[in-house]
Design a protein around this motif. Structure first.
Motif, PDB file in Angstrom:
ATOM      1  N   VAL A  11      -7.600  29.139  20.916  1.00  0.00           N
ATOM      2  CA  VAL A  11      -7.634  30.606  20.795  1.00  0.00           C
ATOM      3  C   VAL A  11      -7.495  31.240  22.172  1.00  0.00           C
ATOM      4  CG1 VAL A  11      -9.070  32.590  20.158  1.00  0.00           C
ATOM      5  CG2 VAL A  11      -8.926  30.616  18.626  1.00  0.00           C
ATOM      6  N   SER A  12      -8.169  30.689  23.164  1.00  0.00           N
ATOM      7  CA  SER A  12      -8.093  31.213  24.524  1.00  0.00           C
ATOM      8  C   SER A  12      -6.653  31.208  25.037  1.00  0.00           C
ATOM      9  CB  SER A  12      -8.993  30.388  25.442  1.00  0.00           C
ATOM     10  OG  SER A  12      -8.872  30.821  26.776  1.00  0.00           O
ATOM     11  N   GLY A  13      -5.936  30.125  24.797  1.00  0.00           N
ATOM     12  CA  GLY A  13      -4.540  30.039  25.227  1.00  0.00           C
ATOM     13  C   GLY A  13      -3.673  31.078  24.532  1.00  0.00           C
ATOM     14  N   LEU A  14      -3.889  31.256  23.233  1.00  0.00           N
ATOM     15  CA  LEU A  14      -3.128  32.267  22.493  1.00  0.00           C
ATOM     16  C   LEU A  14      -3.419  33.673  23.005  1.00  0.00           C
ATOM     17  CD1 LEU A  14      -3.568  30.901  18.856  1.00  0.00           C
ATOM     18  CD2 LEU A  14      -1.470  30.870  20.230  1.00  0.00           C
ATOM     19  N   LEU A  15      -4.693  33.962  23.229  1.00  0.00           N
ATOM     20  CA  LEU A  15      -5.052  35.302  23.688  1.00  0.00           C
ATOM     21  C   LEU A  15      -4.565  35.565  25.108  1.00  0.00           C
ATOM     22  CD1 LEU A  15      -8.614  35.744  22.135  1.00  0.00           C
ATOM     23  CD2 LEU A  15      -6.395  36.471  21.232  1.00  0.00           C
ATOM     24  N   ARG A  16      -4.599  34.548  25.971  1.00  0.00           N
ATOM     25  CA  ARG A  16      -4.044  34.711  27.327  1.00  0.00           C
ATOM     26  C   ARG A  16      -2.553  35.017  27.261  1.00  0.00           C
ATOM     27  NH1 ARG A  16      -7.035  30.432  28.467  1.00  0.00           N
ATOM     28  NH2 ARG A  16      -5.253  29.032  28.641  1.00  0.00           N
ATOM     29  N   ALA A  17      -1.837  34.291  26.390  1.00  0.00           N
ATOM     30  CA  ALA A  17      -0.402  34.545  26.232  1.00  0.00           C
ATOM     31  C   ALA A  17      -0.162  35.951  25.689  1.00  0.00           C
ATOM     32  CB  ALA A  17       0.219  33.501  25.296  1.00  0.00           C
ATOM     33  N   ALA A  18      -0.980  36.369  24.740  1.00  0.00           N
ATOM     34  CA  ALA A  18      -0.841  37.710  24.166  1.00  0.00           C
ATOM     35  C   ALA A  18      -1.121  38.786  25.212  1.00  0.00           C
ATOM     36  CB  ALA A  18      -1.785  37.867  22.969  1.00  0.00           C
ATOM     37  N   GLU A  20      -0.898  38.515  28.501  1.00  0.00           N
ATOM     38  CA  GLU A  20       0.168  38.506  29.508  1.00  0.00           C
ATOM     39  C   GLU A  20       1.415  39.228  28.986  1.00  0.00           C
ATOM     40  OE1 GLU A  20       2.910  35.104  31.436  1.00  0.00           O
ATOM     41  OE2 GLU A  20       0.748  34.831  31.736  1.00  0.00           O
ATOM     42  N   ALA A  21       1.819  38.924  27.763  1.00  0.00           N
ATOM     43  CA  ALA A  21       2.998  39.587  27.181  1.00  0.00           C
ATOM     44  C   ALA A  21       2.721  41.075  26.980  1.00  0.00           C
ATOM     45  CB  ALA A  21       3.382  38.926  25.862  1.00  0.00           C
ATOM     46  N   GLY A  22       1.521  41.412  26.522  1.00  0.00           N
ATOM     47  CA  GLY A  22       1.168  42.812  26.306  1.00  0.00           C
ATOM     48  C   GLY A  22       1.186  43.619  27.592  1.00  0.00           C
ATOM     49  N   GLU A  23       0.668  43.028  28.652  1.00  0.00           N
ATOM     50  CA  GLU A  23       0.703  43.718  29.946  1.00  0.00           C
ATOM     51  C   GLU A  23       2.138  43.892  30.423  1.00  0.00           C
ATOM     52  OE1 GLU A  23      -1.976  41.299  32.257  1.00  0.00           O
ATOM     53  OE2 GLU A  23      -3.728  42.426  31.546  1.00  0.00           O
ATOM     54  N   GLY A  24       2.986  42.914  30.135  1.00  0.00           N
ATOM     55  CA  GLY A  24       4.402  43.044  30.465  1.00  0.00           C
ATOM     56  C   GLY A  24       5.054  44.185  29.705  1.00  0.00           C
ATOM     57  N   VAL A  25       4.708  44.320  28.434  1.00  0.00           N
ATOM     58  CA  VAL A  25       5.232  45.424  27.617  1.00  0.00           C
ATOM     59  C   VAL A  25       4.816  46.757  28.224  1.00  0.00           C
ATOM     60  CG1 VAL A  25       4.997  46.613  25.386  1.00  0.00           C
ATOM     61  CG2 VAL A  25       5.405  44.143  25.447  1.00  0.00           C
ATOM     62  N   GLY A  55       3.925  38.540  19.378  1.00  0.00           N
ATOM     63  CA  GLY A  55       3.789  38.366  17.932  1.00  0.00           C
ATOM     64  C   GLY A  55       3.576  36.911  17.559  1.00  0.00           C
ATOM     65  N   THR A  56       4.270  36.013  18.241  1.00  0.00           N
ATOM     66  CA  THR A  56       4.095  34.587  17.981  1.00  0.00           C
ATOM     67  C   THR A  56       2.657  34.165  18.278  1.00  0.00           C
ATOM     68  OG1 THR A  56       6.415  34.114  18.443  1.00  0.00           O
ATOM     69  CG2 THR A  56       4.877  32.275  18.659  1.00  0.00           C
ATOM     70  N   ALA A  57       2.135  34.616  19.410  1.00  0.00           N
ATOM     71  CA  ALA A  57       0.751  34.278  19.768  1.00  0.00           C
ATOM     72  C   ALA A  57      -0.235  34.882  18.774  1.00  0.00           C
ATOM     73  CB  ALA A  57       0.444  34.765  21.188  1.00  0.00           C
ATOM     74  N   MET A  58      -0.036  36.139  18.430  1.00  0.00           N
ATOM     75  CA  MET A  58      -0.985  36.824  17.542  1.00  0.00           C
ATOM     76  C   MET A  58      -0.980  36.231  16.133  1.00  0.00           C
ATOM     77  SD  MET A  58      -2.628  38.982  19.382  1.00  0.00           S
ATOM     78  CE  MET A  58      -3.364  40.178  18.270  1.00  0.00           C
ATOM     79  N   THR A  59       0.181  35.862  15.634  1.00  0.00           N
ATOM     80  CA  THR A  59       0.226  35.291  14.282  1.00  0.00           C
ATOM     81  C   THR A  59      -0.343  33.881  14.243  1.00  0.00           C
ATOM     82  OG1 THR A  59       2.522  34.583  14.566  1.00  0.00           O
ATOM     83  CG2 THR A  59       2.163  36.723  13.526  1.00  0.00           C
ATOM     84  N   ALA A  60      -0.440  33.218  15.387  1.00  0.00           N
ATOM     85  CA  ALA A  60      -1.005  31.865  15.440  1.00  0.00           C
ATOM     86  C   ALA A  60      -2.524  31.856  15.581  1.00  0.00           C
ATOM     87  CB  ALA A  60      -0.376  31.086  16.591  1.00  0.00           C
ATOM     88  N   VAL A  61      -3.122  33.013  15.847  1.00  0.00           N
ATOM     89  CA  VAL A  61      -4.588  33.072  15.974  1.00  0.00           C
ATOM     90  C   VAL A  61      -5.192  32.685  14.622  1.00  0.00           C
ATOM     91  CG1 VAL A  61      -6.571  34.601  16.357  1.00  0.00           C
ATOM     92  CG2 VAL A  61      -4.536  34.802  17.803  1.00  0.00           C
ATOM     93  N   PRO A  62      -6.093  31.701  14.610  1.00  0.00           N
ATOM     94  CA  PRO A  62      -6.657  31.226  13.348  1.00  0.00           C
ATOM     95  C   PRO A  62      -7.549  32.274  12.667  1.00  0.00           C
ATOM     96  CG  PRO A  62      -7.450  29.907  15.209  1.00  0.00           C
ATOM     97  CD  PRO A  62      -6.549  30.947  15.764  1.00  0.00           C
ATOM     98  N   PRO A  63      -7.640  32.189  11.342  1.00  0.00           N
ATOM     99  CA  PRO A  63      -8.431  33.166  10.582  1.00  0.00           C
ATOM    100  C   PRO A  63      -9.859  33.406  11.082  1.00  0.00           C
ATOM    101  CG  PRO A  63      -7.108  31.875   9.079  1.00  0.00           C
ATOM    102  CD  PRO A  63      -6.935  31.257  10.459  1.00  0.00           C
ATOM    103  N   PRO A  64     -10.617  32.373  11.483  1.00  0.00           N
ATOM    104  CA  PRO A  64     -11.970  32.680  11.964  1.00  0.00           C
ATOM    105  C   PRO A  64     -11.981  33.611  13.187  1.00  0.00           C
ATOM    106  CG  PRO A  64     -11.780  30.339  11.494  1.00  0.00           C
ATOM    107  CD  PRO A  64     -10.398  30.920  11.399  1.00  0.00           C
ATOM    108  N   ALA A  65     -11.015  33.427  14.086  1.00  0.00           N
ATOM    109  CA  ALA A  65     -10.939  34.309  15.259  1.00  0.00           C
ATOM    110  C   ALA A  65     -10.503  35.705  14.842  1.00  0.00           C
ATOM    111  CB  ALA A  65      -9.979  33.732  16.295  1.00  0.00           C
TER     112      ALA A  65
END
Length: 127
Positions: A11-18, A20-25, A55-65
């Motif tokens: 989850v940490s890796g996905l959120l870091r990627a999200a 980073e991409a969000g700040e780029g946007v 979007g790829t990172a956000m859709t990969a975040v597991p349901p519990p998170a």
């Protein structure tokens, strides 16, 4: 590595990627109006790439998170990649505008709110 730790690291890796991409946007879109996105092909393409990555990172975040962060517009993140697939259509432009001016800023704001509640998800590797 325990399952819980592995899940938190994932989850940490996905959120870091999200983030980073969000700040780029946000950086690319700073000072631009929605109509500017239509005129600037290079900026639009760069934003589309970042939004697809996000979007790829956000859709990969597991349901519990996802359940732990209910204020995030998960349905919006699930719909955005599909809408962006229709290159150079009105639907894709509307999705781009929604992502840039609504979804990304709101998501990054909520990440700041959730960071103290879920610090392991927002920590750097090994941190």
């Amino acid at each position: 590595m325990s399952t819980e730790l592995a899940q938190a690291t994932f989850v940490s890796g996905l959120l870091r990627a999200a983030i980073e991409a969000g700040e780029g946007v946000l950086t690319l879109a700073e000072g631009l109006q929605p109509e500017d996105l239509q005129r600037s092909r290079l900026t639009r393409q760069a934003l589309l790439t970042l939004l697809r990555d996000l979007g790829t990172a956000m859709t990969a975040v597991p349901p519990p998170a996802r359940q732990a962060m209910p204020e995030i517009d998960w349905d919006g993140w699930l719909a955005l990649p599909r809408a962006l697939q229709h290159n150079d259509t009105e639907q894709a432009h509307e999705a781009l505008v929604m992502g840039v001016y609504s979804l990304v800023p709101a998501t990054l704001l909520w990440f700041r709110v959730y960071q103290p509640q879920c610090p392991t998800w927002f920590s750097a590797p090994g941190g």
